[in-house]
Write an enzyme that holds these catalytic residues in place. Sequence first.
Site, PDB file in Angstrom:
ATOM      1  N   CYS A 228       4.112 -51.569  17.375  1.00  0.00           N
ATOM      2  CA  CYS A 228       2.984 -51.076  18.169  1.00  0.00           C
ATOM      3  C   CYS A 228       2.885 -49.555  18.057  1.00  0.00           C
ATOM      4  CB  CYS A 228       3.123 -51.487  19.632  1.00  0.00           C
ATOM      5  SG  CYS A 228       4.622 -50.875  20.422  1.00  0.00           S
TER       6      CYS A 228
ATOM      7  N   CYS B 237     -11.466 -42.102  33.583  1.00  0.00           N
ATOM      8  CA  CYS B 237     -10.368 -43.018  33.298  1.00  0.00           C
ATOM      9  C   CYS B 237      -9.977 -42.817  31.836  1.00  0.00           C
ATOM     10  CB  CYS B 237     -10.825 -44.458  33.512  1.00  0.00           C
ATOM     11  SG  CYS B 237      -9.687 -45.696  32.866  1.00  0.00           S
TER      12      CYS B 237
ATOM     13  N   CYS C 251     -18.654 -48.596  30.215  1.00  0.00           N
ATOM     14  CA  CYS C 251     -17.969 -48.485  31.511  1.00  0.00           C
ATOM     15  C   CYS C 251     -18.427 -47.267  32.296  1.00  0.00           C
ATOM     16  CB  CYS C 251     -16.458 -48.427  31.287  1.00  0.00           C
ATOM     17  SG  CYS C 251     -15.513 -48.319  32.808  1.00  0.00           S
TER      18      CYS C 251
ATOM     19  N   GLU D 244      17.283 -60.201  22.788  1.00  0.00           N
ATOM     20  CA  GLU D 244      16.399 -59.452  23.685  1.00  0.00           C
ATOM     21  C   GLU D 244      17.225 -58.820  24.795  1.00  0.00           C
ATOM     22  OE1 GLU D 244      13.718 -57.759  26.043  1.00  0.00           O
ATOM     23  OE2 GLU D 244      13.157 -58.579  24.092  1.00  0.00           O
TER      24      GLU D 244
ATOM     25  N   CYS E 193     -13.829 -52.816  35.703  1.00  0.00           N
ATOM     26  CA  CYS E 193     -13.188 -52.639  34.406  1.00  0.00           C
ATOM     27  C   CYS E 193     -13.598 -53.805  33.516  1.00  0.00           C
ATOM     28  CB  CYS E 193     -11.663 -52.595  34.554  1.00  0.00           C
ATOM     29  SG  CYS E 193     -10.776 -52.518  32.981  1.00  0.00           S
TER      30      CYS E 193
ATOM     31  N   TYR F 237      14.349 -58.212  19.322  1.00  0.00           N
ATOM     32  CA  TYR F 237      13.443 -57.856  20.422  1.00  0.00           C
ATOM     33  C   TYR F 237      12.500 -59.039  20.677  1.00  0.00           C
ATOM     34  CZ  TYR F 237      15.139 -53.374  18.640  1.00  0.00           C
ATOM     35  OH  TYR F 237      15.940 -52.348  18.169  1.00  0.00           O
TER      36      TYR F 237
ATOM     37  N   ASP G 204      10.421 -56.662  16.199  1.00  0.00           N
ATOM     38  CA  ASP G 204       9.233 -56.228  16.947  1.00  0.00           C
ATOM     39  C   ASP G 204       9.690 -55.346  18.100  1.00  0.00           C
ATOM     40  OD1 ASP G 204       6.775 -55.912  18.107  1.00  0.00           O
ATOM     41  OD2 ASP G 204       6.500 -58.003  18.681  1.00  0.00           O
TER      42      ASP G 204
ATOM     43  N   CYS H 293      -9.906 -46.206  27.930  1.00  0.00           N
ATOM     44  CA  CYS H 293     -10.702 -46.579  26.749  1.00  0.00           C
ATOM     45  C   CYS H 293     -11.392 -45.341  26.194  1.00  0.00           C
ATOM     46  CB  CYS H 293     -11.738 -47.640  27.110  1.00  0.00           C
ATOM     47  SG  CYS H 293     -11.035 -49.140  27.793  1.00  0.00           S
TER      48      CYS H 293
ATOM     49  N   GLN I 250       2.082 -60.454  24.753  1.00  0.00           N
ATOM     50  CA  GLN I 250       0.997 -59.657  24.185  1.00  0.00           C
ATOM     51  C   GLN I 250      -0.250 -59.776  25.054  1.00  0.00           C
ATOM     52  OE1 GLN I 250       0.901 -57.513  21.816  1.00  0.00           O
ATOM     53  NE2 GLN I 250       2.635 -57.910  20.464  1.00  0.00           N
TER      54      GLN I 250
END
Length: 473
Positions: A431, A82, A76, A355, A179, A334, A404, A85, A305
């Site tokens: 996560c 940025c 990139c 949720e 991107c 969740y 989750d 990444c 996701q």
Amino acid sequence: MSRKKKALPLLENVTITDIAAEGKALAKVDNMVIFIPFGVPGDIVDIQIKKKKHNYCEAEIAAFRKYSEVRIVPKCEHFGVCGGCKWQNIPYEIQLNAKQKQVESQLKHIGKIELPELSPIMGSEHIWEYRNKLEFGCSNKRWLTHSEIANPELVISDHNAIGFHITGAFDKILPIEKCHLMDAAHNQVRNSIRDYALNNSISFFDLRAQVGLLRDIIIRNSDTGEWMIIVQFCMTNKEDSDKAMGLLDYLSKTFPFLTSILYVNNLKCNDTIYDQDVMVFKGKDHIYEKLGNLKFKVGAKSFYQTNTAQAYHLYEVARSFASLTGKELVYDLYTGTGTIANFVASQAAHVIGIEYVPEAIEDAKINSEINHIENTTFYAGDMKDILTDEFIKKHGRPDVIITDPPRAGMHKDVIDTILNAAPKTIVYVSCNPATQARDVALLDVAYRVVKIQPVDMFPHTPHVENVIKLERK
């Protein structure tokens, strides 16, 4: 009498030895740990200390003495400015190894419990153009790079930008030309919006002054070939409205593949749309996403996701860890739009999903209907208020709980209720392995960890998902 702040040192010929948390590289000088962004293990560098704490420092690379043999050229053009990444200069295999070590380290050092051996991390099927959603800010204050600031001959007359927010500068936007994380068509759409706005005197948002018409853009696509765009405006009069509708009409005519063109008129201080009305300019207020043989409705406010192909493998792991036989009552905490709940329903007697977001629960119910799933029930509300001992007494004691949670992990009240519910099996999808480790330590009074499977959902970033199976002791 003023005291001058002591200048922080420049350290020479420092060897970067490892990758640390949050995507930074790591070096040690005289037993002091130093975190350095955009470094690669094996680099020999001069570093400028930027921040000094009692037991660590933060630094920036001032000069390279020798490049690491494993360093690769980032794909990139925005890499290094940025912050999205951070690991594009590191081969993917080394990224995966770093994430594996990160999960293991956090579970051991934060959880401090007995653990089985981790399964090898599951790499992503795609490492470029893997995202199904990107969000771009619009600002009249573009971020200037160090090279632009250092060039006295450079005259920048246009400070409008569409791109990503810069960390530590909430009102500045780095203009993004290309991107690589989403299908290339999104670059065409975003850049065309920028050009149209500049050519038609559409003002870009000023976050400090809270004025300006063009505010934010969200682009989503799906495996079904559908595309959604949500353009966020700040319209205060008829002229604003006319210009906004002109932009949407231009998008509709120029990009016929945009199946859902939506907009929001946001007059509040932040850019979140969860408390805003989303209006339809063209098409439907949703698109559909495929996950295996299931189809899911994804609306403007839906969580889904962002790596579709890898989400299937993540949920396969969760379903496998649940060890369902068709007789179990499953609680899916969740649940979002009911993705996991509907994904495991065919192997369970009944699934109850909970949720916080009411719109997501309505989508979860619709997702059950469109997939002809009849053994799910969904409830909306704050988890710690909904999942109580009374709720369990009314709806039945779960055999399996799948959870989750968001990055912050689970509230202690939720953990206490899970312990009281005493399911045979808990499957914890996370996560954020750090908060997962904290929560698993609290569950350790009654449960033991029997399986651990890291899953990479976000190549070139330090983020990693992890699935843990716990069994009642």
